[in-house]
Scaffold this motif. Structure first.
Motif: not given
Length: 338
Positions: A40-52
């Protein structure tokens, strides 16, 4: 399009704990790769994308639905959002694996199935338990007569989670309640062995705010004449096992929803333990099933069909009515299975 290795390109909708478990499973499937994630937020998507190490990161579900580099989507959002998120993806031409329960009621499930059919897309409820090696072994043992004729089934799943009205297990707006979150596992097991289910009775205990159930016990009767006693709980620990009893013995399946072991008991013989470990965390097997179905051009898995998801949702509606369970703000209506 698919990857060069022939496998599907996955997108993940949601970035919570279940999405992370899915990512662990993907790593054990060489033909699968997650190319996009949406939150729902780009910040969460970015964090998840970096992690995985997910290259495409979307700050909205509609963005992922429009992503041309995604073939199939895993919907990992809270229960009440499974229905709208799945319809969005199907209508955008994506195949969908949606976390269980498929939706909040049978009416929603029927709409999701209709959308999959209309868009000629694959759709499956993510009942990962069905594809585990130990689960398949237990079914084979019963089918081969290892315990004689099946007579009764019992299964329970209970954990003690400190009460917090904002926790997903206790928050009605997140589809909370022990039955919707934990009870789906015993119910699915009963359906697997008993076929069509009739709800004989259901009882429940409610949370302090009386908005969701914290324990539900159900008795169901199967089309094969076998009955099952099922219990789930979010505020107390249960034995957490399934027992399949027959005329000549019984099978015990510890932690049946994430089974790695099956114990065969027969009168006059020492127990036989069968161990079937995961390659990763167990999610890899349902991911492989989706890939197999897509490669074969199938629109539903023969092991977790649309009819089965409709049946489970319909029984859930019955249990909700019989046990007077509180289920959330949306209307709950049963529909005939198609």
């Amino acid at each position: 399009m698919t990857q060069e290795n022939g496998g599907p390109r996955w997108g993940v909708v949601g970035t919570g704990g279940i999405a992370r478990a899915f990512m662990e499973g993907v790593r054990a499937v060489p033909s699968a790769r997650v190319t996009a994630v949406a939150s729902r937020t780009r910040d969460r998507a970015e964090e998840f994308g970096r992690e995985w190490d997910v290259p495409r990161r979307h700050g909205g579900y509609a963005e992922l639905a429009a992503d041309p580099d995604v073939d199939v989507v895993y919907v990992a959002t809270p229960h009440p959002w499974h229905h709208p998120n799945t319809l969005l993806m199907l209508d955008a031409g994506k195949h969908v694996l949606v976390e269980k329960p498929m939706a909040m009621n049978a009416l929603q499930v029927s709409q999701m199935v209709a959308a999959a059919r209309a868009n000629d897309r694959f759709l499956m409820e993510a009942v990962w338990t069905r594809f585990l090696p130990a689960s398949r072994l237990a079914q084979d043992l019963v089918a081969d007569g290892a315990i004689g004729e099946l007579c009764t089934v019992a299964a329970d799943f209970g954990i003690n989670v400190p009460y917090d009205p904002e926790h997903r297990l206790f928050n009605v707006d997140l589809g909370g309640g022990a039955f919707m979150d934990l009870g789906v596992y015993p119910l699915e097991l009963a359906s697997r062995y008993l076929g069509e289910l009739t709800v004989v009775g259901a009882t429940r205990q409610l949370s302090p705010d009386r908005m969701v159930d914290t324990q539900t016990s159900v008795l169901v009767h199967g089309e094969n004449g076998v009955s099952a006693a099922l219990t789930c709980a979010s505020r107390n620990v249960l034995p957490n096992r399934a027992v399949l009893a027959g005329t000549d013995g019984w099978l015990e399946v510890p932690r049946f929803w994430a089974a790695t072991d099956v114990v065969l008991h027969r009168e006059g013989s020492a127990p036989e333990r069968f161990h079937r470990p995961f390659r990763a965390n167990g999610y890899e097997y349902e991911i492989e099933e989706v890939g197999r179905c897509l490669a074969a051009g199938e629109r539903q898995s023969p092991e977790m069909t649309w009819a089965e998801s409709l049946r489970l949702a319909g029984v859930t509606d019955q249990i909700r009515d019989v046990g007077s369970l509180v289920s959330g703000p949306s209307d709950v209506r049963s529909v005939p299975r198609g």
